[in-house]
Design an enzyme around this catalytic site. Structure first.
Site, PDB file in Angstrom:
ATOM      1  N   ASP A 252     -20.008   1.950  15.223  1.00  0.00           N
ATOM      2  CA  ASP A 252     -21.049   3.151  15.051  1.00  0.00           C
ATOM      3  C   ASP A 252     -18.911   4.516  15.594  1.00  0.00           C
ATOM      4  O   ASP A 252     -18.019   3.175  16.044  1.00  0.00           O
ATOM      5  CB  ASP A 252     -21.604   3.649  16.538  1.00  0.00           C
ATOM      6  CG  ASP A 252     -23.014   3.781  17.437  1.00  0.00           C
ATOM      7  OD1 ASP A 252     -23.722   3.324  16.579  1.00  0.00           O
ATOM      8  OD2 ASP A 252     -23.288   3.281  17.544  1.00  0.00           O
TER       9      ASP A 252
ATOM     10  N   TRP B  69       1.331  -1.197   0.438  1.00  0.00           N
ATOM     11  CA  TRP B  69      -0.361  -0.222   0.074  1.00  0.00           C
ATOM     12  C   TRP B  69       0.638   1.128  -0.104  1.00  0.00           C
ATOM     13  O   TRP B  69       0.099   2.306   0.505  1.00  0.00           O
ATOM     14  CB  TRP B  69      -1.046  -0.037   0.702  1.00  0.00           C
ATOM     15  CG  TRP B  69      -2.089  -0.856   1.248  1.00  0.00           C
ATOM     16  CD1 TRP B  69      -3.291  -0.944   1.084  1.00  0.00           C
ATOM     17  CD2 TRP B  69      -1.750  -2.353   1.503  1.00  0.00           C
ATOM     18  NE1 TRP B  69      -4.315  -2.089   0.453  1.00  0.00           N
ATOM     19  CE2 TRP B  69      -3.479  -3.158   0.946  1.00  0.00           C
ATOM     20  CE3 TRP B  69      -0.679  -3.233   2.175  1.00  0.00           C
ATOM     21  CZ2 TRP B  69      -3.619  -4.229   1.162  1.00  0.00           C
ATOM     22  CZ3 TRP B  69      -1.338  -4.539   2.212  1.00  0.00           C
ATOM     23  CH2 TRP B  69      -2.564  -4.709   2.033  1.00  0.00           C
TER      24      TRP B  69
ATOM     25  N   CYS C 136      -6.472  -5.055  -1.425  1.00  0.00           N
ATOM     26  CA  CYS C 136      -7.899  -6.112  -0.973  1.00  0.00           C
ATOM     27  C   CYS C 136      -8.810  -6.549  -2.171  1.00  0.00           C
ATOM     28  O   CYS C 136      -8.870  -8.038  -2.340  1.00  0.00           O
ATOM     29  CB  CYS C 136      -8.976  -5.143   0.020  1.00  0.00           C
ATOM     30  SG  CYS C 136      -9.567  -3.542  -1.387  1.00  0.00           S
TER      31      CYS C 136
ATOM     32  N   TYR D 297      -6.860   4.269  -0.121  1.00  0.00           N
ATOM     33  CA  TYR D 297      -8.685   4.121  -0.385  1.00  0.00           C
ATOM     34  C   TYR D 297      -8.961   3.562   1.113  1.00  0.00           C
ATOM     35  O   TYR D 297     -10.079   2.463   1.624  1.00  0.00           O
ATOM     36  CB  TYR D 297      -8.634   2.917  -1.252  1.00  0.00           C
ATOM     37  CG  TYR D 297      -8.084   1.543  -1.108  1.00  0.00           C
ATOM     38  CD1 TYR D 297      -9.106   0.510  -0.950  1.00  0.00           C
ATOM     39  CD2 TYR D 297      -7.071   0.895  -1.365  1.00  0.00           C
ATOM     40  CE1 TYR D 297      -8.908  -0.605  -0.163  1.00  0.00           C
ATOM     41  CE2 TYR D 297      -6.473  -0.133  -1.049  1.00  0.00           C
ATOM     42  CZ  TYR D 297      -7.425  -0.966  -0.909  1.00  0.00           C
ATOM     43  OH  TYR D 297      -6.594  -2.515  -0.782  1.00  0.00           O
TER      44      TYR D 297
ATOM     45  N   GLU E  54     -31.683  -2.159  14.384  1.00  0.00           N
ATOM     46  CA  GLU E  54     -29.997  -2.979  13.827  1.00  0.00           C
ATOM     47  C   GLU E  54     -30.159  -1.836  15.734  1.00  0.00           C
ATOM     48  O   GLU E  54     -28.617  -2.061  15.499  1.00  0.00           O
ATOM     49  CB  GLU E  54     -30.290  -1.540  13.139  1.00  0.00           C
ATOM     50  CG  GLU E  54     -28.408  -1.632  12.530  1.00  0.00           C
ATOM     51  CD  GLU E  54     -28.096  -0.269  13.127  1.00  0.00           C
ATOM     52  OE1 GLU E  54     -27.139   0.400  13.766  1.00  0.00           O
ATOM     53  OE2 GLU E  54     -28.713   1.238  13.655  1.00  0.00           O
TER      54      GLU E  54
ATOM     55  N   ASP F 173     -12.238 -13.265   4.878  1.00  0.00           N
ATOM     56  CA  ASP F 173     -11.572 -12.073   3.825  1.00  0.00           C
ATOM     57  C   ASP F 173     -10.044 -12.799   3.978  1.00  0.00           C
ATOM     58  O   ASP F 173      -9.352 -13.177   5.340  1.00  0.00           O
ATOM     59  CB  ASP F 173     -11.512 -11.023   5.719  1.00  0.00           C
ATOM     60  CG  ASP F 173     -11.241  -9.818   4.684  1.00  0.00           C
ATOM     61  OD1 ASP F 173     -10.388  -9.627   3.319  1.00  0.00           O
ATOM     62  OD2 ASP F 173     -11.600  -8.892   4.808  1.00  0.00           O
TER      63      ASP F 173
ATOM     64  N   HIS G 236     -13.657  -1.752   0.966  1.00  0.00           N
ATOM     65  CA  HIS G 236     -12.717  -2.637   0.845  1.00  0.00           C
ATOM     66  C   HIS G 236     -13.215  -4.006   0.724  1.00  0.00           C
ATOM     67  O   HIS G 236     -14.949  -4.242   0.584  1.00  0.00           O
ATOM     68  CB  HIS G 236     -13.117  -2.900   3.132  1.00  0.00           C
ATOM     69  CG  HIS G 236     -11.769  -4.159   2.920  1.00  0.00           C
ATOM     70  ND1 HIS G 236     -10.559  -4.675   2.305  1.00  0.00           N
ATOM     71  CD2 HIS G 236     -11.950  -5.264   4.189  1.00  0.00           C
ATOM     72  CE1 HIS G 236     -10.128  -5.899   3.346  1.00  0.00           C
ATOM     73  NE2 HIS G 236     -11.097  -6.244   4.247  1.00  0.00           N
TER      74      HIS G 236
END
Length: 792
Positions: A505, A345, A381, A626, A557, A463, A440
């Site tokens: 959050d 990166w 990614c 990014y 939620e 991932d 991502h």
């Protein structure tokens, strides 16, 4: 005379055979000593000329003196190892001619394998039924939990009353029956599902046709096949022939396989589709590029199995898809285990390829295998995710590439994204380890989860981008999307990390005079937007945010967030919300600014109170990787705004090209951070807005007729959007069935100049094909194009 000679020779040879057996260990290790045990009176060269049929004498004399009478070369016998032949050990038995058995008679009595035909043609019935006919390989590729057939040619007709036969399959470095890596397949009368068994379904003289069952939990990988036959005269084992190796895959078509998917349309998309779309950019400017997964290309299955082997994990665990995806998640990245792709990166890609240059997985996987496991340079990614999709689909696990916008990277298991500010509301860079990536890319894979409570099967997030370790290794998942959606972060694997990526959050902390921190503001709708993947059966974008989280702000939620955060390291961060009567919002018109032009945004402030408000607003523009990692701040400003009761104040904000042109990297991403305080109420305002500068596409146009086996051409056109020269431009082309990955060194492209180049190739496969192209240079990245060519 010949008959008498045979009997005399048999007696003498048998006598000296017994003497040879009782000779000293010194003689046993000395071939000349053993040779001396045979008197000249029975030297084979002297006696054999008196005997019409030599085979029996030769067999005896080979036992006594192999140096004088070596075993004849017989092409029909070299494919079979013969064991367990009974030898005469009673001297008085020599009067019975049946006690002396010759080679020709042994050949007739033993049952030997002459040939094995797996009927492995790509267009044949077996590979079509197993949905492996599209693999561009001549190997025998099948799926577990499904019956397959083979023809076995024997040395004589099979007699079920006296002959026995079974198959043996071995995989891995230490095949073991108890671990399922050494499989003994018995011959039975009738097949039953769910177990390794074989049955004769047809017999044609020396040929028999076997139907073979495999269980839906069988270890996947490459098996070596041998056939063992037994009767009262001995045992034979066929020689292993690599051409008859069996490649076993997961089976989404089998209801008892944990990766079973009941929609044929989805199986075609998530297992067999070799082209996909990968999304990037920001939630307001979604970019899209085509990716060549190429999981059915020749050599890719071998490369994928090489990745599994390189992991060093025991093959006994390769029957469990949860374990397999966890292994591959670790092996796609290079830390820990020298995996497939090395991440970078930095913006400096010397010694490798820029991550934006890749447009498919085939070249990467083949390079990894041919270089004996040297990580391929470089990836970010979407490259990790694209390769991951290829490996999973190739092995038979349904998979898709997924992009999450405003994706949080939680570094301290708080399940919150924390922003630390000093007394003046300036960010404290050394404390702000958490970040929010513009986007991502990771993967979803489909499987049952018998290791979790009921209801957690289906799509699982995995991932392979190395962000945080999981049980000491850079990997992530599989995390049940159902568990993530409901905040059940206590379920394995890595649910807390995935939950934070999509639904944490964002909490702002201000440093106090004594060095402690106080929570001053929180944003509840900042993270996890427009989670995107390619739609089934089309090139449309499918928004799957609802699979990862309940609608923002709903009671469900909020309950999920509070449930999750009870298990985080900052559970006390959730206090009663304070009243807010001033809000700030940043918006952008249309598709946003183009590379080389000025960026213009709109800041809207709203005062919903019945009183006047004074706001001190701090603005800061930064160039970002990014991933959300800060590269450089390119502008700061402070604005004081007075607002009347119930007023809406619109501020126009702009950034000129000259301010950012020397700082841009890779994705051309910028972030505007606004923070402020309402003087009268001490209410804190804070928001961040990311945007990118749009790059032009490559225009690809076929020239002439598109016919398999005939040379054709395409033109690639491009216009430089920048008021500066692009240096050392390279183009990269590939297309499954059209041409293998190819680099074209072009050179410099002038300011605002338009260029066109023509490339020739000979396509190899019919039907609709996609040709992908990308442009790479230091000044401009993420330039690509795609065109569909229908081959006749």
């Amino acid at each position: 005379m010949a008959h008498a000679g045979r009997r005399v020779l048999s007696v003498l040879a048998h006598k000296y055979l017994k003497e040879a057996r009782t000779c000293s260990s010194e003689q046993k290790n000395n071939s000349s000593s053993l040779h001396c045990l045979v008197p000249s009176a029975i030297q084979p060269r002297c006696l054999l000329k008196h005997i019409q049929s030599e085979t029996e004498a030769q067999w005896w004399l080979r036992k006594v003196c192999p140096c004088c009478c070596p075993k004849p070369k017989d092409d029909d016998i070299t494919d079979t190892v013969v064991t367990g032949i009974d030898e005469p050990d009673k001297e008085d038995g020599v009067d019975d001619e049946k006690s002396v058995t010759g080679d020709s008679e042994l050949d007739e009595l033993l049952l030997k394998v002459r040939a094995i035909d797996l009927m492995k043609s790509k267009t044949g019935v077996i590979r079509t039924e197993h949905h492996t006919n599209l693999y561009q390989s001549e190997n025998f590729i099948i799926r577990r939990g499904q019956t397959f057939q083979m023809w076995i040619t024997l040395s004589r007709p099979f007699d079920s009353s006296t002959d026995k036969l079974h198959l043996e399959l071995k995989t891995g470095p230490l095949p073991t029956v108890s671990k399922g890596t050494h499989v003994i397949i018995p011959l039975v009368e009738g097949l039953e599902d769910g177990r390794w068994e074989a049955a004769i379904v047809e017999q044609d003289d020396e040929r028999i046709k076997l139907s073979v069952n495999s269980p839906p939990t069988a270890v996947i990988g490459r098996y070596q096949l041998t056939v063992e036959t037994t009767n009262s005269h001995g045992q034979t084992v066929s020689t292993h022939n690599p051409a008859n190796d069996i490649y076993m895959l997961f089976n989404p078509w089998c209801e008892d396989d944990p990766v079973f998917m009941d929609s044929e349309q989805e199986r075609q998309e998530y297992v067999l589709n070799q082209n996909g779309l990968i999304y990037y950019g920001t939630e307001n400017q979604i970019g899209m590029r085509t990716w060549n997964y190429g999981q059915l290309d020749d050599g890719i299955l071998a490369a994928c199995l090489y990745v599994l082997e390189k992991s060093g994990t025991p093959p006994s665990g390769w029957g469990d898809p949860v374990n397999v995806v966890r292994i591959i998640s670790a092996m796609i990245n290079s830390p820990d285990d020298g995996g497939v792709v090395e991440g970078n990166w930095s913006g400096n890609y010397n010694g490798g390829n820029s991550p934006t240059m890749w447009s498919g997985s085939v070249e990467i996987l083949k390079q990894y295998q041919t270089s004996s496991g040297t990580p391929v340079k470089f990836g970010q990614c979407w490259v990790f995710a694209g390769v991951f999709t290829t490996v999973l689909r190739c092995l038979g696990i349904p998979s898709r590439t997924v992009t999450n916008y405003s994706s949080a990277h939680d570094t301290d298991v708080s399940l919150t994204t924390d922003v630390y500010l000093d007394e003046n509301l300036d960010p404290l860079a050394h404390l702000n380890a958490d970040s929010i990536w513009n986007f991502h890319v990771w993967n979803d894979c489909w499987m049952a989860r018998p290791d979790l409570p009921l209801g957690n099967g289906g799509w699982q997030a995995v991932d392979s981008t190395p962000q945080e370790t999981s049980q000491g290794t850079f990997r992530c998942g599989p995390a049940s999307l159902t568990a993530v959606r409901n905040g059940q972060v206590y379920l394995k694997h890595d649910c807390p990390f995935v939950f934070a990526e999509v639904n944490s959050d964002k909490i702002y902390w201000q440093r106090n005079i004594d060095g402690t921190f106080t929570q001053i503001h929180s944003e509840k709708k900042t993270v996890g937007h427009k989670i995107s993947t390619k739609a089934v059966g089309s090139d449309e974008r499918s928004d799957i945010t609802h699979l990862y989280k309940h609608p923002e702000g709903t009671e469900a939620e909020r309950i999920a967030v509070e449930t999750a955060c009870r298990y985080g390291s900052k559970a006390l961060a959730y206090s009663s919300p304070t009243a807010e009567d001033v809000s700030v919002e940043v918006t952008m018109d249309g598709e946003g600014p183009k590379m080389g032009g000025d960026a213009e945004l709109t800041i809207t402030l709203r005062n919903s109170s019945s009183e006047q408000r004074r706001i001190i607003l701090h603005g800061q523009v930064a160039v970002m990787y990014y991933t959300g990692v800060h590269k450089a701040t390119i502008r700061k400003d402070v604005t004081e705004v007075y607002m009347l009761p119930n007023e809406v104040n619109v501020l126009e904000w702009s950034l000129e090209y000259k301010d950012y042109k020397d700082q841009l990297i890779d994705q051309a991403a910028l972030m505007l951070t606004l923070s402020g305080r309402v003087k009268e109420t001490q209410q804190v305002l804070a928001t961040q807005f990311t945007f990118r500068l749009r790059t032009p596409n490559l225009i690809i146009k076929p020239v002439g007729k598109a016919v398999v086996g005939e040379k054709m051409a395409v033109t690639i056109s491009f216009t430089n959007p920048l008021p500066q020269v692009l240096r050392a431009v390279k183009f990269h082309l590939e297309g499954q069935g059209l041409l293998t990955a190819r680099k074209v060194i072009y050179g410099d492209i002038g300011s605002h100049a338009s260029v066109s180049l023509t490339e020739h190739f000979v396509p190899t496969l019919p039907g609709p094909r996609k040709l992908l192209a990308s442009l790479d240079c230091r000044q401009l990245t993420q330039v690509h194009g795609v065109t569909e060519i229908t081959m006749e």
